[in-house]
Design an enzyme around this catalytic site. Structure first.
Site, PDB file in Angstrom:
ATOM      1  N   TYR A  56      38.619  43.705  46.029  1.00 39.32           N
ATOM      2  CA  TYR A  56      38.035  42.566  46.486  1.00 39.32           C
ATOM      3  C   TYR A  56      36.666  42.766  46.370  1.00 39.32           C
ATOM      4  O   TYR A  56      36.483  42.747  47.261  1.00 39.32           O
ATOM      5  CB  TYR A  56      38.713  42.088  47.421  1.00 39.32           C
ATOM      6  CG  TYR A  56      40.357  42.135  48.061  1.00 39.32           C
ATOM      7  CD1 TYR A  56      41.164  41.812  46.135  1.00 39.32           C
ATOM      8  CD2 TYR A  56      41.104  42.636  49.138  1.00 39.32           C
ATOM      9  CE1 TYR A  56      42.079  42.380  46.854  1.00 39.32           C
ATOM     10  CE2 TYR A  56      42.333  42.587  48.805  1.00 39.32           C
ATOM     11  CZ  TYR A  56      43.146  42.498  47.313  1.00 39.32           C
ATOM     12  OH  TYR A  56      44.460  42.108  47.232  1.00 39.32           O
ATOM     13  N   HIS A 148      47.898  50.103  44.005  1.00 41.06           N
ATOM     14  CA  HIS A 148      47.273  48.341  43.290  1.00 41.06           C
ATOM     15  C   HIS A 148      47.708  48.560  42.220  1.00 41.06           C
ATOM     16  O   HIS A 148      46.872  48.761  41.660  1.00 41.06           O
ATOM     17  CB  HIS A 148      46.176  48.583  44.130  1.00 41.06           C
ATOM     18  CG  HIS A 148      46.004  47.208  44.252  1.00 41.06           C
ATOM     19  ND1 HIS A 148      44.297  46.358  44.588  1.00 41.06           N
ATOM     20  CD2 HIS A 148      46.375  45.457  44.294  1.00 41.06           C
ATOM     21  CE1 HIS A 148      43.882  45.132  44.319  1.00 41.06           C
ATOM     22  NE2 HIS A 148      45.422  44.750  44.029  1.00 41.06           N
TER      23      HIS A 148
END
Length: 336
Positions: A56, A148
């Site tokens: 992110y 992830h």
């Protein structure tokens, strides 16, 4: 704000959590002050679960979250971050694959492209990723570590990343472990074949679509595991169903937009904004521990908390079923 346990880990998360992608400039810039105000507002409304990832904003999310959370009592909140992408800095002159002065918008974030992402689900990569995340966060531990997006790296994720997380959990470096993805099949495999505490499922259990109900959620419930739901607004269409609305990070197909518009007509007839019904919906299933809001401003955080505190009438759910907008077998939250 209510708290729910993550499996049998002993870790509890608030029903509403703050997802950290938006404050890292997802699709458009967010300045430092606005990001800090968003996190402070989340704290003020009672949110004590915060989710982030190196991906992110190339670490921007972790740094911004950490800057605020370091001012809070560490025992009062839970933070999750993710492994699988290492951040490698570009040199000052850039390289043939990127530039230290370019933009990361091609990867979804309006931040300078100071680093490149390198897939790494090896045991060493997992440990290095968490150590670097701790540095960016400025914290002493990670409460929940998630593998992830291992979609194209399944075997390495199961045979290297997962055992590494299990060791780190036993060492106390992380409190709970799991995986976070936008699909259900591999997350179900994690629930069945490993000893994860929780999984984060983004976009696959929403008011608009419920593929997670077939196998993922039953697997979690049967094994005493927890599911965190992200992408509850399907990347925008359930917040603002208007022409040009996004679904799965792209322009929404016409038939989905029409369905969302019909849903909005039903919920608003009962005085319920569509986004409120979308926030409440996942809690109809007992395996769901928390829903993430991807707020990018203090106002959006306060809005989400207000909507979650206002119950959705049972008649609204019934009407959605009668209009064939929600399958009859799909569970809905009990009216409070």
């Amino acid at each position: 704000m209510p708290r729910r346990a993550l499996g049998r880990s002993g870790i509890e998360v608030t029903a509403l959590g703050l997802g950290g992608a938006a404050i890292a400039g997802l699709y458009r810039p967010v300045d430092e002050d606005s990001a800090a105000a968003t996190v402070e507002a989340a704290w003020d409304v009672g949110i004590r679960y915060f989710d982030t990832a190196p991906h992110y904003g190339l670490g921007v999310s972790e740094r911004r979250l950490g800057a605020v959370l370091r001012t809070k009592s560490r025992s009062q909140y839970v933070i999750s971050t993710k492994v699988g992408r290492l951040l490698e800095p570009y040199d000052a002159e850039g390289s043939d694959t990127g530039s230290a002065t370019g933009s990361d918008l091609a990867n979804g974030f309006a931040v300078p492209a100071t680093h490149r992402r390198v897939w790494d689900f090896s045991a060493d990569g997992v440990r290095r990723s968490l150590e670097e995340s701790l540095t960016r966060l400025g914290l002493d531990r990670i409460d929940l570590a998630l593998i992830h997006d291992p979609d194209d790296h399944g075997e390495q994720a199961f045979h290297e990343a997962y055992p590494a997380l299990e060791r780190l959990r036993s060492e106390g470096m992380v409190g709970a472990i799991g995986a976070g993805m936008n699909q259900t099949a591999m997350l179900t495999r994690f629930l069945i074949d490993t000893d994860v505490d929780a999984v984060l499922c983004a976009g696959r259990y929403t008011l608009l679509e419920q593929p997670a109900l077939a196998e993922l959620l039953p697997a979690a419930a049967n094994r005493g595991k927890s599911v965190i739901i992200g992408g509850v607004l399907n990347s925008g269409i359930l917040a603002h169903p208007v022409p040009g609305a996004t679904y799965n990070y792209s322009a929404a197909p016409g038939e989905l937009l029409e369905r969302a518009l019909r849903m909005r007509e039903v919920t608003e007839a009962y005085g319920v904004p569509l986004r409120a019904a979308a926030l409440h919906f996942p809690f109809g299933h007992p395996a769901v521990a928390s829903v993430l809001t991807g707020a990018r401003s203090a106002a959006e955080v306060r809005d989400a908390a207000t909507l979650l505190n206002a119950p959705v009438p049972a008649d609204a759910w019934d009407r959605l079923r009668k209009e064939a907008l929600l399958p009859r077998h799909v569970p809905v939250p009990e009216a409070r």
